[in-house]
Design a protein around this motif. Sequence first.
Motif, PDB file in Angstrom:
ATOM      1  N   ASP A  74       5.990  -4.363   8.085  1.00 57.94           N
ATOM      2  CA  ASP A  74       5.117  -3.891   9.152  1.00 57.94           C
ATOM      3  C   ASP A  74       5.780  -4.279  10.478  1.00 57.94           C
ATOM      4  N   MET A  97       4.499   0.927   9.692  1.00 57.62           N
ATOM      5  CA  MET A  97       5.077   0.537   8.400  1.00 57.62           C
ATOM      6  C   MET A  97       6.449   1.170   8.186  1.00 57.62           C
ATOM      7  N   GLN A 135       6.303  -8.127   9.820  1.00 58.23           N
ATOM      8  CA  GLN A 135       5.486  -8.861   8.842  1.00 58.23           C
ATOM      9  C   GLN A 135       5.719  -8.246   7.467  1.00 58.23           C
ATOM     10  N   ARG A 178       4.865 -12.113   1.029  1.00 59.25           N
ATOM     11  CA  ARG A 178       3.815 -11.351   1.712  1.00 59.25           C
ATOM     12  C   ARG A 178       3.153 -12.182   2.808  1.00 59.25           C
ATOM     13  N   GLU A 216       4.985  -6.846   4.082  1.00 61.08           N
ATOM     14  CA  GLU A 216       3.872  -6.235   3.341  1.00 61.08           C
ATOM     15  C   GLU A 216       4.383  -5.800   1.970  1.00 61.08           C
TER      16      GLU A 216
END
Lengths: 354, 239
Positions: A6, A156, A66, A104, A68
């Motif tokens: 992300d 994303m 981040q 994650r 994901e």
Amino acid sequence: MSPALDILRPGPRTSLQDLGRVGLRAMGIPVAGAMDRIGLRLANALVGNPPGEGCLELTLSGPLVQVEADSVRIAVAGPARLTLTQADGARRMLAPDRSWRLVRGDRLEIGPINGSLVAYLAVEGGFAIAPVLGSLSTHLGAGLGPLGGRALETGMLPLRRNDAGPGPERILTRPLPYGDGPIRLVPGPQADAFTEDSLATLLSSPYTVGARSDRMGMRLEGPTLHHRAGADIASDGIVAGSIQVPGDGGPILLLADHQTTGGYAKIATAISADLPRLGRAVPGDRLVFRAVTIAEAEAARRAQEQAVQDCLDSLASIEESGRIDLAALYRAELISGVVTGDEEPVAPPEAETI
Amino acid sequence: MAPCRVTSLGDTAFNIDYGDAPDAGSRIAALNTAARAAHQRGELAGLVELVPTFRSLQILYDPLTTSRAEIEAALLALEAQTARTPPPPSRVWRLPVCYHETFAPDLAALAAATGLSPDAVIARHSAADYVVRMLGFLPGFAYLTGLDPALRLPRRSDPRPRVPAGSVAIADTMAAIYPSDSPGGWHLLGRCPLPLFDPAWSPPALLAAGDRVRFEPIDPDRFAALAATRPRLEPDLGR
């Protein structure tokens, strides 16, 4: 949800690149690709990818991402500052030029790149992005490539894998062969379009990388060069490294996003072994040039390729057991002595806490 | 027949350059065709790309696979052979062009500057037999020679920041069609409703160096119909 990074903040000039869109120049389609091909190959090697897998090219600074996916192995090649923030809020510095397994919720912030214009972020298995015309390279000027031919944006960025493979992590143990000293040039193809002393000026005066440089070309600030009879030629082919001189006499060294053809006389060409170093040059850097023969240029490229291959072949595997002190490892040159290359899968790595 | 000379682009490319030779275009096309065929037969190891331009054929090679000495010798041997053989037949494209004033912002000025009526400008532009000499500048942008000398004018002194895709344009001795929106300084005298470049095509560019092009005038209704369906054009196989 499908695995992704992300992109919370894309960074100033981040784009997807690989080794370029080769074979289509005759249709006017520029090659694009990594400014520093050695760096891109290293990033891929660190995560076990094929050498030409698509990476994020980071310029001056990088993104905030981040994870994901359940886990992902990443590596940043190049002198970037990496900060990992885990889901529980713990923050750590991560070293570049090695791989890391993230899980994650981990956030990776890639801060300033010091000592190079670009760095490369590779993910194990690659990004799940469809190539355009056979390549994941982005040409921002032509709007050609994946992600609509645009720079990275928030949102994303899908990954091919939802889990990192079993380790080990890999680390670069010797410096990459970027070279130093003068940038080597082969005169031509239109050196004869310039006054006799212009080539001598180019080869004897220091030039500075101009602020108005980009992926298309580097402005060389220094003494102006003079044409015998105007800057215009019948348009002909360009390569990365071509030094074209428009009517104002200010040389432009063309880089990864150069157009396929151009109508300005070209006084000389930087040799291919020096292109990765030029791709890393930052505005304000001082460059000195030296003329070489084509045979010398070819020998330099072969020697560099051998040295790159040696570096990539000697990537050391590391098994994480608590903190590591990279500087100490480098100093002691212990890395290559402590690996077998077939260690058990490793736990998420740790490093120095900020 | 004029001799060719070789010029260098570092350790990854060189040009076989015909200078101002009147037959430069056909010799470049012949050498390009012969070299592509040789490469497809598995010869010319290390050849990466061939780029025809106005006066030269650019040959790009991988210095880790071959050397300049080796590949230059092979290309010059091919050059000597192709100089003795007739050129291959070229493809002929018939490109529809609407010259209506909505698509021709420079037609009136062109007419005034050349002393011709707008209809005469259109007639001369659409009567010529053009040759694609090279692609460059933009993906799929083809430089066409063969423009009627009566239409020769320098580029506009004030380039437009945005020329719409499909714009049919002339400047100096050349004609072209902008394959995509782009800044541009050429004079615009019509528009082609069909795409010339699409990354999804293989090959992605409609035109290639050595092709011939004719412009066929269409009216705005036909333009609208073609623009709605955007069929991919097929070439005639000319001689």
